[in-house]
Write a protein that holds these residues in place. Structure first.
Motif, PDB file in Angstrom:
ATOM      1  N   ASP A  60       0.900  -1.158  -0.008  1.00  9.82           N
ATOM      2  CA  ASP A  60       0.011   0.054  -0.120  1.00  9.82           C
ATOM      3  C   ASP A  60       0.892   1.240   0.133  1.00  9.82           C
ATOM      4  O   ASP A  60       0.436   2.291  -0.829  1.00  9.82           O
ATOM      5  CB  ASP A  60      -0.781   0.092   1.280  1.00  9.82           C
ATOM      6  N   GLU A  61       1.953   1.235   0.722  1.00 10.81           N
ATOM      7  CA  GLU A  61       2.594   2.439   0.744  1.00 10.81           C
ATOM      8  C   GLU A  61       3.452   2.643  -0.375  1.00 10.81           C
ATOM      9  O   GLU A  61       3.652   3.746  -0.988  1.00 10.81           O
ATOM     10  CB  GLU A  61       3.825   1.979   2.059  1.00 10.81           C
ATOM     11  N   ARG A  62       3.959   1.512  -1.261  1.00 11.69           N
ATOM     12  CA  ARG A  62       4.570   1.731  -2.548  1.00 11.69           C
ATOM     13  C   ARG A  62       3.484   2.099  -3.330  1.00 11.69           C
ATOM     14  O   ARG A  62       3.869   3.029  -4.330  1.00 11.69           O
ATOM     15  CB  ARG A  62       5.103   0.217  -2.856  1.00 11.69           C
ATOM     16  N   ARG A  63       2.285   1.771  -3.317  1.00 11.40           N
ATOM     17  CA  ARG A  63       1.273   2.284  -4.209  1.00 11.40           C
ATOM     18  C   ARG A  63       1.000   3.841  -3.982  1.00 11.40           C
ATOM     19  O   ARG A  63       0.831   4.437  -4.998  1.00 11.40           O
ATOM     20  CB  ARG A  63      -0.219   1.676  -4.129  1.00 11.40           C
ATOM     21  N   TYR A  64       1.070   4.482  -2.752  1.00 11.93           N
ATOM     22  CA  TYR A  64       0.953   5.809  -2.592  1.00 11.93           C
ATOM     23  C   TYR A  64       2.241   6.363  -3.161  1.00 11.93           C
ATOM     24  O   TYR A  64       1.927   7.473  -3.939  1.00 11.93           O
ATOM     25  CB  TYR A  64       0.995   5.876  -1.123  1.00 11.93           C
ATOM     26  N   VAL A  65       3.405   6.126  -2.860  1.00 13.59           N
ATOM     27  CA  VAL A  65       4.443   6.723  -3.398  1.00 13.59           C
ATOM     28  C   VAL A  65       4.279   6.725  -4.846  1.00 13.59           C
ATOM     29  O   VAL A  65       4.901   7.756  -5.509  1.00 13.59           O
ATOM     30  CB  VAL A  65       5.966   6.045  -2.833  1.00 13.59           C
ATOM     31  N   SER A  69       2.100   6.706  -6.816  1.00 15.97           N
ATOM     32  CA  SER A  69       1.033   7.886  -7.209  1.00 15.97           C
ATOM     33  C   SER A  69       1.455   9.247  -7.145  1.00 15.97           C
ATOM     34  O   SER A  69       1.014  10.154  -7.815  1.00 15.97           O
ATOM     35  CB  SER A  69      -0.073   7.658  -6.455  1.00 15.97           C
ATOM     36  N   ILE A  70       2.718   9.589  -6.508  1.00 11.22           N
ATOM     37  CA  ILE A  70       2.906  10.887  -6.296  1.00 11.22           C
ATOM     38  C   ILE A  70       4.549  11.341  -6.677  1.00 11.22           C
ATOM     39  O   ILE A  70       4.760  12.330  -6.685  1.00 11.22           O
ATOM     40  CB  ILE A  70       3.020  11.419  -4.704  1.00 11.22           C
ATOM     41  N   HIS A  71       5.329  10.175  -7.153  1.00 13.94           N
ATOM     42  CA  HIS A  71       6.606  10.341  -7.696  1.00 13.94           C
ATOM     43  C   HIS A  71       6.629   9.861  -9.030  1.00 13.94           C
ATOM     44  O   HIS A  71       6.170   8.721  -9.662  1.00 13.94           O
ATOM     45  CB  HIS A  71       7.582   9.471  -6.928  1.00 13.94           C
ATOM     46  N   PRO A  72       6.897  10.991 -10.029  1.00 15.95           N
ATOM     47  CA  PRO A  72       6.820  10.778 -11.552  1.00 15.95           C
ATOM     48  C   PRO A  72       7.677   9.664 -11.967  1.00 15.95           C
ATOM     49  O   PRO A  72       7.239   8.791 -12.882  1.00 15.95           O
ATOM     50  CB  PRO A  72       7.264  12.029 -12.066  1.00 15.95           C
ATOM     51  N   VAL A  73       8.691   9.564 -11.432  1.00 11.30           N
ATOM     52  CA  VAL A  73       9.805   8.405 -11.787  1.00 11.30           C
ATOM     53  C   VAL A  73       9.247   7.108 -11.424  1.00 11.30           C
ATOM     54  O   VAL A  73       9.138   5.848 -12.062  1.00 11.30           O
ATOM     55  CB  VAL A  73      11.218   8.524 -11.301  1.00 11.30           C
ATOM     56  N   MET A  74       8.591   6.841 -10.308  1.00 12.75           N
ATOM     57  CA  MET A  74       8.182   5.649  -9.759  1.00 12.75           C
ATOM     58  C   MET A  74       6.835   5.184 -10.427  1.00 12.75           C
ATOM     59  O   MET A  74       6.576   4.210 -10.767  1.00 12.75           O
ATOM     60  CB  MET A  74       7.926   5.629  -8.267  1.00 12.75           C
ATOM     61  N   MET A  75       6.180   6.507 -10.706  1.00 10.71           N
ATOM     62  CA  MET A  75       4.983   6.107 -11.411  1.00 10.71           C
ATOM     63  C   MET A  75       5.206   5.483 -12.943  1.00 10.71           C
ATOM     64  O   MET A  75       4.455   4.792 -13.395  1.00 10.71           O
ATOM     65  CB  MET A  75       4.200   7.487 -11.864  1.00 10.71           C
TER      66      MET A  75
END
Lengths: 151, 141
Positions: B118-123, B125-131
């Motif tokens: 869940d934490e990863r999913r949140y990050v 959603s707000i970090h362009p590179v991770m997205m």
């Protein structure tokens, strides 16, 4: 000897039964709790935000999301271009190759900056304890993903 | 086999060993007199109460041993339950406790992994590179 092996067999079966029953019961409960939770719901439950905080942070997310997605698409395009150039031996160390690599590095840096700005905006809506824990968590993710910590 | 010895324990021994003191082919009047008396005695004796105490004890002991031997050959499964009740119960309780402990530990690890997802999913959603990690192909050319 038969008695001992029979006792051991019954004990192992009972142990496995207890393990399976407890794990499956807990797994069902955890799956139900996490399966349909959105990112905002997770943030709200993890940091025990009240209704006003939830509202303000949701507004921040709505404003930030289009900008973040646009940057994400731009970054993905550049990465794909760089991969195409890297695969072509004729373009190795060519101006296009250098330019694409430089652009990707700039976009990564910009993404980190936007991420950090947004994270601080969200943290500002939390109380001090929540804010500290949230910033530590986001910093560890930033270090984990990019190898650089946000200062 | 089971049951024969017990049957014998209550079978009158005088039926197996006739009380005759003379030879079987002795036809003298004296022998006939003894035979008639013995026959009369047998006919008047109530069935099933002829065993002496010693005979009864011997046949009972044989019958009990015969049954024990049969139980040893065929009843190992029930014997496994019957003998160490306390030890068996202790082993079962211990096994359930260990199984429960492992179940709780595994559940906690599973819960931690779910929270991390869940934490990863949140990050993401707000970090362009991770997205962008979720974008396998360019969305716009």
């Amino acid at each position: 000897m038969k008695k001992l092996s029979l006792t051991a067999l019954i004990s192992v079966l009972l142990g496995l039964l207890a393990y399976s029953a407890i794990f499956l019961w807990q797994k069902g409960r955890i799956d139900q709790l996490h399966a349909h939770a959105t990112a905002a719901e997770w943030l709200s439950s993890e940091f025990e935000l009240d209704a006003a905080q939830r509202q303000r942070i949701a507004t921040l997310h709505r404003e930030y999301f289009p900008e973040c997605e646009d940057h994400c698409v731009h970054y993905t395009d550049t990465r794909h271009t760089l991969a195409t150039i890297t695969d072509d031996p004729d373009l190795d160390n060519s101006p296009e190759h250098v330019l694409a690599a430089k652009k990707l590095a700039e976009l990564e840096k910009e993404a980190d900056k936007r991420f950090i700005d947004f994270v601080y905006k969200v943290a500002a809506e939390m109380n001090p304890a929540q804010s500290k824990r949230y910033l530590q968590m986001m910093k560890s993710w930033l270090e984990h993903t990019t190898g650089r910590g946000g200062e | 086999m089971r049951g024969y010895s017990r049957s014998l324990a209550f079978y009158p021994m005088n039926n197996l060993i006739p009380p005759m003191n003379s030879k079987p082919d002795d036809t003298t009047p004296s022998a006939n007199k003894h035979f008639d008396a013995a026959l009369q005695s047998l006919q008047n004796r109530p069935p099933g109460v002829d065993l002496s105490h010693f005979e009864h004890e011997v046949w009972s002991e044989i019958a009990m041993r015969d049954e024990d031997a049969t139980a040893d050959r065929t009843g190992w499964f029930s014997a496994g339950f019957a003998l160490p009740n306390t030890a068996l119960a202790a082993c079962c309780v211990f096994a359930i406790a260990i199984g429960s402990l492992f179940g709780i530990t595994r559940s906690q690890a599973y819960d931690k992994a779910a929270k991390m997802a869940d934490e990863r999913r949140y990050v993401e959603s707000i970090h362009p590179v991770m997205m962008s990690a979720n974008h396998s192909a360019p969305a716009r050319r």
